[in-house]
Design a protein around this motif. Structure first.
Motif, PDB file in Angstrom:
ATOM      1  N   LYS A 114     -29.374  13.300 -23.230  1.00  0.00           N
ATOM      2  CA  LYS A 114     -29.525  13.789 -21.860  1.00  0.00           C
ATOM      3  C   LYS A 114     -30.941  14.287 -21.629  1.00  0.00           C
ATOM      4  CE  LYS A 114     -27.438  17.009 -18.571  1.00  0.00           C
ATOM      5  NZ  LYS A 114     -26.401  18.044 -18.376  1.00  0.00           N
ATOM      6  N   GLU A 115     -31.503  15.007 -22.606  1.00  0.00           N
ATOM      7  CA  GLU A 115     -32.877  15.479 -22.481  1.00  0.00           C
ATOM      8  C   GLU A 115     -33.862  14.323 -22.446  1.00  0.00           C
ATOM      9  OE1 GLU A 115     -33.478  18.111 -25.699  1.00  0.00           O
ATOM     10  OE2 GLU A 115     -32.150  19.692 -24.926  1.00  0.00           O
ATOM     11  N   GLU A 116     -33.625  13.301 -23.256  1.00  0.00           N
ATOM     12  CA  GLU A 116     -34.522  12.146 -23.249  1.00  0.00           C
ATOM     13  C   GLU A 116     -34.492  11.424 -21.905  1.00  0.00           C
ATOM     14  OE1 GLU A 116     -33.300   9.751 -26.484  1.00  0.00           O
ATOM     15  OE2 GLU A 116     -34.223  11.010 -28.041  1.00  0.00           O
ATOM     16  N   GLU A 117     -33.299  11.240 -21.342  1.00  0.00           N
ATOM     17  CA  GLU A 117     -33.193  10.595 -20.032  1.00  0.00           C
ATOM     18  C   GLU A 117     -33.901  11.408 -18.955  1.00  0.00           C
ATOM     19  OE1 GLU A 117     -29.069  10.085 -19.374  1.00  0.00           O
ATOM     20  OE2 GLU A 117     -28.878   8.343 -20.724  1.00  0.00           O
ATOM     21  N   GLU A 118     -33.775  12.747 -18.994  1.00  0.00           N
ATOM     22  CA  GLU A 118     -34.454  13.592 -18.020  1.00  0.00           C
ATOM     23  C   GLU A 118     -35.971  13.466 -18.149  1.00  0.00           C
ATOM     24  OE1 GLU A 118     -34.931  16.026 -14.861  1.00  0.00           O
ATOM     25  OE2 GLU A 118     -33.064  15.146 -15.625  1.00  0.00           O
ATOM     26  N   ARG A 119     -36.474  13.409 -19.387  1.00  0.00           N
ATOM     27  CA  ARG A 119     -37.915  13.240 -19.586  1.00  0.00           C
ATOM     28  C   ARG A 119     -38.378  11.881 -19.068  1.00  0.00           C
ATOM     29  NH1 ARG A 119     -36.980  15.893 -24.644  1.00  0.00           N
ATOM     30  NH2 ARG A 119     -36.821  13.865 -25.685  1.00  0.00           N
ATOM     31  N   GLU A 120     -37.580  10.835 -19.286  1.00  0.00           N
ATOM     32  CA  GLU A 120     -37.946   9.510 -18.784  1.00  0.00           C
ATOM     33  C   GLU A 120     -37.996   9.493 -17.252  1.00  0.00           C
ATOM     34  OE1 GLU A 120     -35.130   6.850 -20.431  1.00  0.00           O
ATOM     35  OE2 GLU A 120     -35.917   6.966 -22.482  1.00  0.00           O
ATOM     36  N   ARG A 121     -37.026  10.131 -16.596  1.00  0.00           N
ATOM     37  CA  ARG A 121     -37.039  10.181 -15.135  1.00  0.00           C
ATOM     38  C   ARG A 121     -38.232  10.977 -14.621  1.00  0.00           C
ATOM     39  NH1 ARG A 121     -31.297  10.640 -15.833  1.00  0.00           N
ATOM     40  NH2 ARG A 121     -31.482  12.920 -15.832  1.00  0.00           N
ATOM     41  N   GLU A 122     -38.550  12.081 -15.287  1.00  0.00           N
ATOM     42  CA  GLU A 122     -39.694  12.883 -14.880  1.00  0.00           C
ATOM     43  C   GLU A 122     -40.991  12.102 -15.030  1.00  0.00           C
ATOM     44  OE1 GLU A 122     -41.639  16.077 -13.315  1.00  0.00           O
ATOM     45  OE2 GLU A 122     -39.461  15.751 -13.494  1.00  0.00           O
ATOM     46  N   GLU A 123     -41.108  11.311 -16.098  1.00  0.00           N
ATOM     47  CA  GLU A 123     -42.308  10.497 -16.309  1.00  0.00           C
ATOM     48  C   GLU A 123     -42.431   9.424 -15.237  1.00  0.00           C
ATOM     49  OE1 GLU A 123     -45.825   9.300 -18.186  1.00  0.00           O
ATOM     50  OE2 GLU A 123     -44.598  11.111 -18.373  1.00  0.00           O
ATOM     51  N   LYS A 124     -41.328   8.816 -14.850  1.00  0.00           N
ATOM     52  CA  LYS A 124     -41.365   7.809 -13.784  1.00  0.00           C
ATOM     53  C   LYS A 124     -41.775   8.431 -12.460  1.00  0.00           C
ATOM     54  CE  LYS A 124     -37.943   4.672 -15.777  1.00  0.00           C
ATOM     55  NZ  LYS A 124     -36.601   4.059 -15.613  1.00  0.00           N
ATOM     56  N   ARG A 125     -41.229   9.639 -12.156  1.00  0.00           N
ATOM     57  CA  ARG A 125     -41.605  10.311 -10.909  1.00  0.00           C
ATOM     58  C   ARG A 125     -43.094  10.650 -10.903  1.00  0.00           C
ATOM     59  NH1 ARG A 125     -36.391  12.894 -11.440  1.00  0.00           N
ATOM     60  NH2 ARG A 125     -37.371  14.608 -12.610  1.00  0.00           N
ATOM     61  N   ARG A 126     -43.608  11.088 -12.059  1.00  0.00           N
ATOM     62  CA  ARG A 126     -45.030  11.425 -12.133  1.00  0.00           C
ATOM     63  C   ARG A 126     -45.904  10.204 -11.904  1.00  0.00           C
ATOM     64  NH1 ARG A 126     -49.025  11.130 -15.584  1.00  0.00           N
ATOM     65  NH2 ARG A 126     -47.711  10.100 -17.127  1.00  0.00           N
ATOM     66  N   LYS A 127     -45.563   9.090 -12.525  1.00  0.00           N
ATOM     67  CA  LYS A 127     -46.365   7.873 -12.334  1.00  0.00           C
ATOM     68  C   LYS A 127     -46.281   7.377 -10.892  1.00  0.00           C
ATOM     69  CE  LYS A 127     -46.066   6.209 -17.100  1.00  0.00           C
ATOM     70  NZ  LYS A 127     -45.611   5.121 -17.992  1.00  0.00           N
TER      71      LYS A 127
END
Length: 236
Positions: A171-184
């Motif tokens: 769950k933490e990994e998925e949240e980090r991936e979504r945050e990285e996509k939003r940042r890009k």
């Protein structure tokens, strides 16, 4: 000092420093060994004629056979190399390339043969075991079952904890991936907005004829090919 004397005041001899052996004692030992080997050969032949397998006779010092308390890890031998004596690759007798049994002086080429050998009567006799196991009492059986049950419950609890932890990590990994996509995505939008603002500012300052990088590349290519336009050439 006399030439036949010694530094310790006693006459020197050629054999004074050598160890003295009792020839009669060693002859008796050799005779006993030959007699034992003869008895063994006779017992082996009788067992073979009777269609049975010969086992080393017990002398009364053997103990009851017990379960192995150590686990043989064969996986650690993968990719390793070992030195063996020259000519040791012929037959099972002696130390060679493979799994060596020191008690029986045999080498086996795969772990299955080695495990079967350790469970054989030949190996049990050579390590000083009778090949028979002690009969467990009812209390010992109940205690063993209880211990196995407790170990199984602990293993299940560890699996549940591990599964829960894995889900949380995922769950933490998925949240980090979504945050990285939003940042890009935000960085790309900001970059495009800055480019548009810069282009609008340039046109405002210098007029509409100002060429923005990449804006008229297609028109320049058409002009280089000799195409000035696609209007109608029909005469009125």
């Amino acid at each position: 000092m006399s030439s036949k004397g010694s530094a310790y005041g006693q006459p020197a001899g050629d054999t004074d420093f050598r160890k003295k052996y009792d020839l009669d004692e060693y002859a008796a030992k050799a005779k006993e060994r030959e007699a034992a080997e003869k008895e063994e050969r006779k017992a082996r032949w009788e067992a073979k004629m009777a269609g049975k397998k010969y086992y080393k006779p017990m002398d009364g010092s053997e103990t009851l056979t017990t379960a192995r308390n150590a686990t043989q890890d064969f996986s650690k031998l993968v990719g390793t190399s070992s030195l063996v004596p020259a000519g040791a690759g012929v037959g099972k007798r002696g130390r060679g390339a493979g799994f060596y049994c020191e008690a029986c002086d045999l080498t086996f080429k795969d772990n299955l043969q080695w495990v079967e050998h350790t469970n054989s009567m030949q190996h049990q006799r050579n390590i000083g075991a009778t090949g028979e196991v002690r009969k467990a009492t009812a209390e010992e059986v109940h205690a063993r079952i209880e211990a196995l049950w407790q170990r199984e419950q602990e293993r299940k609890r560890e699996q549940v904890v591990s599964l829960k932890e894995r889900l949380e990590v995922r769950k933490e990994e998925e949240e980090r991936e979504r945050e990285e996509k939003r940042r890009k995505r935000k960085e790309a939008e900001a970059r495009r907005r800055q480019e548009k603002e810069a282009a609008a500012k340039i046109k405002t300052e210098y007029g509409e004829d100002v060429r923005i990088e990449g804006e008229h590349d297609e028109d320049d290519m058409m002009a280089a090919l000799g195409f000035t336009g696609f209007g109608s050439t029909a005469k009125k």
